[in-house]
Design an enzyme around this catalytic site. Structure first.
Site, PDB file in Angstrom:
ATOM      1  N   ASP A  94       0.873  -1.166   0.000  1.00  0.00           N
ATOM      2  CA  ASP A  94       0.000   0.000   0.000  1.00  0.00           C
ATOM      3  C   ASP A  94       0.913   1.220   0.000  1.00  0.00           C
ATOM      4  OD1 ASP A  94      -1.606   2.112   0.438  1.00  0.00           O
ATOM      5  OD2 ASP A  94      -2.456   1.398   2.336  1.00  0.00           O
ATOM      6  N   LYS A 148      -2.883  12.682 -16.121  1.00  0.00           N
ATOM      7  CA  LYS A 148      -4.042  13.529 -15.936  1.00  0.00           C
ATOM      8  C   LYS A 148      -5.152  12.703 -15.288  1.00  0.00           C
ATOM      9  CE  LYS A 148      -7.318  13.633 -19.289  1.00  0.00           C
ATOM     10  NZ  LYS A 148      -7.940  12.397 -19.748  1.00  0.00           N
ATOM     11  N   LYS A 182       2.403  11.443 -29.210  1.00  0.00           N
ATOM     12  CA  LYS A 182       2.037  10.947 -30.543  1.00  0.00           C
ATOM     13  C   LYS A 182       2.955  11.571 -31.586  1.00  0.00           C
ATOM     14  CE  LYS A 182      -2.850  10.429 -29.314  1.00  0.00           C
ATOM     15  NZ  LYS A 182      -3.448   9.149 -29.572  1.00  0.00           N
ATOM     16  N   HIS A 240      -5.773  17.581 -23.876  1.00  0.00           N
ATOM     17  CA  HIS A 240      -5.367  17.233 -25.236  1.00  0.00           C
ATOM     18  C   HIS A 240      -5.673  18.346 -26.253  1.00  0.00           C
ATOM     19  CE1 HIS A 240      -4.962  13.520 -23.233  1.00  0.00           C
ATOM     20  NE2 HIS A 240      -6.167  13.042 -23.431  1.00  0.00           N
ATOM     21  N   LYS A 338     -17.872  11.848 -27.670  1.00  0.00           N
ATOM     22  CA  LYS A 338     -17.928  10.383 -27.703  1.00  0.00           C
ATOM     23  C   LYS A 338     -19.121   9.982 -28.563  1.00  0.00           C
ATOM     24  CE  LYS A 338     -15.114   9.634 -23.933  1.00  0.00           C
ATOM     25  NZ  LYS A 338     -13.763   9.231 -24.259  1.00  0.00           N
TER      26      LYS A 338
HETATM   27  C1  BG6 Z   1      -8.025  10.113 -22.579  1.00  0.00           C
HETATM   28  C2  BG6 Z   1      -9.435  10.390 -22.178  1.00  0.00           C
HETATM   29  O1  BG6 Z   1      -7.156  11.044 -21.969  1.00  0.00           O
HETATM   30  O2  BG6 Z   1      -7.892  10.209 -23.987  1.00  0.00           O
HETATM   31  C3  BG6 Z   1     -10.386   9.424 -22.876  1.00  0.00           C
HETATM   32  O3  BG6 Z   1      -9.577  10.248 -20.771  1.00  0.00           O
HETATM   33  C4  BG6 Z   1     -10.156   9.440 -24.370  1.00  0.00           C
HETATM   34  O4  BG6 Z   1     -11.737   9.716 -22.574  1.00  0.00           O
HETATM   35  C5  BG6 Z   1      -8.685   9.270 -24.699  1.00  0.00           C
HETATM   36  O5  BG6 Z   1     -10.904   8.387 -24.936  1.00  0.00           O
HETATM   37  C6  BG6 Z   1      -8.425   9.487 -26.177  1.00  0.00           C
HETATM   38  O6  BG6 Z   1      -7.099   9.162 -26.469  1.00  0.00           O
HETATM   39  P1  BG6 Z   1      -6.662   8.632 -27.904  1.00  0.00           P
HETATM   40  O7  BG6 Z   1      -5.199   8.474 -27.816  1.00  0.00           O
HETATM   41  O8  BG6 Z   1      -7.408   7.345 -28.105  1.00  0.00           O
HETATM   42  O9  BG6 Z   1      -7.108   9.689 -28.884  1.00  0.00           O
END
Ligand code: BG6
Length: 492
Positions: A94, A148, A182, A240, A338
């Site tokens: 832990d 994050k 990326k 992002h 989404k």
């Molecule tokens: C994450 C989010 O940081 O990024 C997710 O919490 C999201 O909700 C994801 O789906 C998207 O990442 P990628 O690399 O698949 O575009």
């Protein structure tokens, strides 16, 4: 890229993976470490110490890692696996308590520069840091990596930053935004600053507007306990998407030194115009997916997945304005959601139309303004649309057509041994090397939250609730109205 310009700090000699049995470790971190080993990037003697609460033996854990790696499309190379497996160790503890953290000490004997990766709930960051300090592990040469979300707003992000900062100096804190790992996102820096072509045009004299889209087909599903507290604004936009916006909008940094690059990004964040209650309804829209069809299959609405009504948005579109000399008057339209019709991360730089057409009426009607489209995923393409003369002759004189000059990065670099890297490979290597250019500095996170808090507050003041949209559609109709209000349109 991302090379430190000053004397490089010594390489880390171990990684301690907290939350080693969790989803992030299994899907991303352990495979990334394996691939780094395969590519010869892990130094001799580099140790991977995994830890979690689960009572597993070392052999159980190593067996689990082998299963994970075997299930991947790349397959397992026996020699690399033998080398990698020898680096692995596992401790059940832990880590939020000093005794738990102390249990790691014997396994790190002789290791002077460990990097601690917290793949655990952010609510535990403060406790784990304090425990590492109490156990004497937070040495001057150690590094800490945080995922994050860093807080849920400015206030809570400050609390997390304070707690972590009380133990680790800012230079040794690596806040991950996996988008920065990326290839295509890093390529934005190359596209802008390794070509003379674009930079003279990269401003409000030539650019009409910018669109940034991060569309996902997946729903929230089982992640709702986390997601419901954050929503699309905090889950995607705060990190992002604002990072993408910063790379598009920042001034040329002096060099690739972490301080130079991050200073420029902070300036962009500070120039973002704050939302007010008066403009938020015209300049933003929240949505939530309802039942629909996604990927040819019936998909449930978010509330059905969540099990009860909720005011959390799964879609956001907004117009961001950057109040500085370069970008005054150039709107940045951002949208993410989404359960949209396709997976697409794309940046569109829309140039202004020619100031005057010399062509006849018919050809003038063909004229469309140039556009630079940067596809980041799933395809990695860059296309610049140019006007051309249509071949052949016609009575009314010359006809024009817009055609893309296009570069597929995948095709350009395809070849034996080439594979799409996991974003974490680059980032883990950078932490190992102590290079923080692709990590988010404290003031950057806090500036981003300051702006996001402004959006959330304006939504609350204006009483804006998410509008439903059918799963599999491009979000609520308000997302189209938002951009059409300024006589532009999404590039779909
Ligand atoms: C994450 C989010 O940081 O990024 C997710 O919490 C999201 O909700 C994801 O789906 C998207 O990442 P990628 O690399 O698949 O575009």
């Amino acid at each position: 890229m991302a090379q430190a310009t000053q004397a490089d700090p010594p390489l880390a000699d171990a990684i301690v993976l907290f939350g080693a049995t969790g989803d992030l470790s299994r899907r991303m971190l352990l495979p990334s470490l394996y691939f780094l080993d395969a590519d010869g990037h892990l130094p001799k003697g580099f140790k991977v110490l995994a830890t979690a609460r689960a009572q597993l033996s070392r052999d159980d854990f190593v067996g689990q890692v082998e299963t994970i790696l075997k299930a991947r499309p790349e397959g397992l190379d026996a020699a690399v696996w033998a080398r990698f497996a020898a680096r692995l160790d596992y401790v059940a503890c832990d880590a939020t308590t000093a005794e738990g953290a102390a249990a790691l000490c014997p396994y790190l004997e002789g290791r002077k520069r460990p990097m601690f990766f917290l793949a655990i709930s952010p609510s535990l960051y403060a406790k784990v840091c304090a425990a590492l300090a109490a156990a004497g592990l937070a040495t001057e040469a150690s590094r800490i990596v945080l995922e994050k979300p860093i807080g849920r707003d400015l206030e809570t992000s400050r609390q997390v930053n304070e707690a972590v900062g009380a133990v680790f100096h800012e230079d040794r804190i690596f806040r991950i935004d996996h988008y920065l790992g990326k290839e295509t996102v890093q390529n934005l820096i190359a596209l802008r600053f390794a070509n003379t072509l674009f930079e003279p045009l990269w401003n409000n004299l030539t650019i009409d507007h910018v669109q940034i889209t991060v569309a996902e087909t997946e729903g929230v599903g089982e992640r709702w306990p986390y997601y419901d507290e954050y929503g699309a604004l905090r889950d995607m936009l705060q990190n992002h998407m604002l990072q993408l916006l910063c790379f598009v909008a920042m001034e040329p940094p002096a060099d690739m030194d972490p301080r130079s690059v991050r200073n420029e990004k902070v300036k962009v964040l500070r120039s973002l115009r704050r939302f007010t209650r008066a403009d938020v309804q015209n300049a933003s829209i929240r949505g939530q997916y309802a039942r629909g069809v996604a990927g040819g299959k019936e998909a449930a609405g978010y509330e059905a997945e969540r099990g009860q009504p909720t005011g959390t948005e799964t879609f956001v579109a907004l117009r961001a304005d950057i109040d500085n000399w370069r970008w005054a008057g150039v709107p940045f339209f951002l949208r993410t959601g989404k359960r949209l019709p396709e997976r697409r991360t794309q940046i569109v730089i829309q140039f202004k139309p020619v100031p005057h057409s010399i062509f006849g009426d018919a050809a003038s009607a063909d004229l469309t303004a140039n556009r630079l489209v940067i596809d980041l995923q799933p395809d990695e393409d860059i296309a610049l649309t140019l006007m051309n003369k249509s071949p052949g002759i016609s009575k009314g004189g010359m006809r024009l057509q817009s055609l893309p000059l296009s570069l597929s990065l995948l095709r350009a670099y395809e070849g034996p041994g080439q594979r799409r890297r996991i974003a974490y490979e680059r980032l883990l290597l950078d932490v190992m090397q102590g290079n923080s250019t692709l990590f988010v500095r404290r003031d950057e996170v806090e500036e981003a939250w300051r702006w996001i808090d402004g959006v959330a507050d304006a939504w609350a003041e204006a009483g804006m609730v998410p509008k439903p949209y059918a799963a599999g559609s491009w979000g609520p109709s308000g997302a189209f109205a938002l951009i059409e209000r300024s006589e532009r349109a999404w590039l779909d």
